[in-house]
Design a protein around this motif. Structure first.
Motif, PDB file in Angstrom:
ATOM      1  N   LYS A  90      -7.281   6.414   4.249  1.00  0.00           N
ATOM      2  CA  LYS A  90      -7.228   6.687   2.801  1.00  0.00           C
ATOM      3  C   LYS A  90      -6.694   5.456   2.052  1.00  0.00           C
ATOM      4  N   ALA A  91      -5.612   4.892   2.555  1.00  0.00           N
ATOM      5  CA  ALA A  91      -5.020   3.709   1.913  1.00  0.00           C
ATOM      6  C   ALA A  91      -5.973   2.516   1.966  1.00  0.00           C
ATOM      7  N   ALA A  92      -6.678   2.372   3.090  1.00  0.00           N
ATOM      8  CA  ALA A  92      -7.603   1.236   3.233  1.00  0.00           C
ATOM      9  C   ALA A  92      -8.779   1.373   2.264  1.00  0.00           C
ATOM     10  N   ARG A 129      -4.113   8.870   6.960  1.00  0.00           N
ATOM     11  CA  ARG A 129      -3.352   8.172   5.907  1.00  0.00           C
ATOM     12  C   ARG A 129      -3.761   6.703   5.794  1.00  0.00           C
ATOM     13  N   GLY A 146      -0.397   9.409   1.845  1.00  0.00           N
ATOM     14  CA  GLY A 146      -1.479  10.383   2.029  1.00  0.00           C
ATOM     15  C   GLY A 146      -1.774  11.139   0.752  1.00  0.00           C
ATOM     16  N   TRP A 185       0.822  -1.206   0.000  1.00  0.00           N
ATOM     17  CA  TRP A 185       0.000   0.000   0.000  1.00  0.00           C
ATOM     18  C   TRP A 185       0.864   1.266   0.000  1.00  0.00           C
ATOM     19  N   ASN A 186       0.304   2.337  -0.539  1.00  0.00           N
ATOM     20  CA  ASN A 186       0.928   3.655  -0.431  1.00  0.00           C
ATOM     21  C   ASN A 186       0.295   4.400   0.738  1.00  0.00           C
ATOM     22  N   TYR A 187       1.095   4.681   1.752  1.00  0.00           N
ATOM     23  CA  TYR A 187       0.579   5.350   2.948  1.00  0.00           C
ATOM     24  C   TYR A 187       0.974   6.824   2.986  1.00  0.00           C
TER      25      TYR A 187
END
Lengths: 257, 257
Positions: free
Chosen positions: B153-155, B150, A257, A253-255
């Motif tokens: 959003k990723a989830a 963050r 933001g 995942w890209n965290y």
């Protein structure tokens, strides 16, 4: 000569329940027994502990010739208090139950009976939870006593694998019809919850939890399959909740933001 | 046009806690928020549900412009009541917290915050529990809000793996000092319990749970390691408690009595 095993007995239905008396009868031949059990029903308490309130502990004489205490807390509180305050040494075995009602599949998480066993395993004590598939106070525990005895004997001989406890469910049938023991995995299942909405005598609204249990797993290696086919189910239970198989995908995942 | 995500918010510190208000602030930009949270502190309640008593549910106006309810039960009761009685459709996301105090390692089993998220996962709802490593009511939640945002959003972009929820712990340091997010496993740890024995004004004995937390796991892939090194920890959590690796050895036992 080696000391007799010290066996701690607890449950979630309280020390007056027939199920805990059945369990004491089952384990008494194997060692010295001490009972520390809730002083009132604690079904559905899961792994709850009492952190914002006090605990009481009082001797009870319900178990002839056996040191026994009632505790005002949850099943997990009973285990912690027993180990730190009641027992003179670490127990060689913890047994919990025999619960009035099944604790198979997903119910391991809601069950006070099983949470006491999980707490024992967290403390490094070989621990087993027993449940009979009958909620009645008048249930016949004779098959449960016979198979609890067999499982306890095997556990004392072999040792329970570390960081693991056992979840044993016994079908509600005559002992002669029980076909034996199956080691299983926890079945996938689901509670289709509902709440019954009622009005109190003063006009206020309140709710009672109801709900239907839905087995969703046709696997023949599950506890539900074993019980439906007249076997005693034995599920090894761990307390590492990590979904290890999901770590790799979460790392993608890209965290940012 | 697609509906905005429906986000259910709960916790275990009650709807008046600063932590749940911080969480509402974090998730509000992502969807329509409904709060159903305990009306009193429920720390340490684990996966407890209310089966032998009634539940109450009442609207509260603590969250400006947001539909919110206080519930007399446990965090898991809140989730069940929200899904069956409060929400008009299944939520797209459940978030729980932000807990006042860490829920890393073994504490996932005692934590009401995390048990609410586990219940959400059992219901098939993408679910995340958040905890700040500071027990104080006056803790600074700014770093927690930033990282909760963050992770949410990723989830929402990636989807949480099925039958899994996330356990997110945020170190208690200024947001500028947080080094990022680490996906981890649950560390092995232990509570060295003790009880403080006291005498009440009437001469009766009672106990308070105390205890020291002992990390016992030097692994650099654990949540404790991440937090100690100023990372936010994300542990995927499952609700299959089966110790699958122990099944083979249990099948070698003799259960014939």
């Amino acid at each position: 000569m080696k000391d007799r095993p010290l066996i701690l007995v607890t449950n979630d239905d309280s020390y007056i329940s027939p199920g805990i008396h059945a369990l004491v009868a089952a384990v008494r031949p194997f060692g010295d027994v001490v009972v520390v059990a809730p002083d009132k029903p604690q079904s559905g308490m899961g792994h709850a502990i009492t952190v914002n309130n006090i605990l009481r502990l009082h001797p009870v004489d319900q178990f002839e010739g056996i040191e026994a205490y009632g505790c005002s807390g949850t099943p997990v509180d009973c285990v912690k208090l027993a180990i730190t305050h009641v027992l003179k040494r670490r127990p060689d075995l913890l047994v919990s139950g025999i619960n009035h009602g099944a604790n198979n599949s997903i119910n391991v998480l809601y069950s006070g009976t099983m949470s006491a066993a999980v707490e024992g395993a967290m403390e490094g004590i070989p621990s087993i939870g027993f449940s009979l598939c009958n909620f009645s106070w008048e249930a016949d525990f004779s098959g449960a006593v016979e198979y609890a005895s067999r499982v306890v004997k095997a556990a004392l001989e072999n040792g329970i694998p570390p960081k693991t406890c056992l979840n044993v469910n016994i079908p509600d049938i005559p002992v002669s019809e029980i076909r034996g023991i199956k080691v299983c995995r926890q079945a996938e299942a689901y509670w289709a919850d509902s709440y019954e909405k009622r009005t109190d005598p003063h006009g206020g609204t309140y709710f009672w939890l109801t709900g239907m249990f839905e087995g969703r797993d046709k696997g023949e290696d599950t506890d539900i399959f074993a019980l439906e086919n007249n076997y005693v189910s034995v599920v090894p239970v761990q307390f590492d909740m990590t979904a290890h198989h999901a770590i790799a995908s979460l790392n993608s995942w890209n965290y940012e933001g």
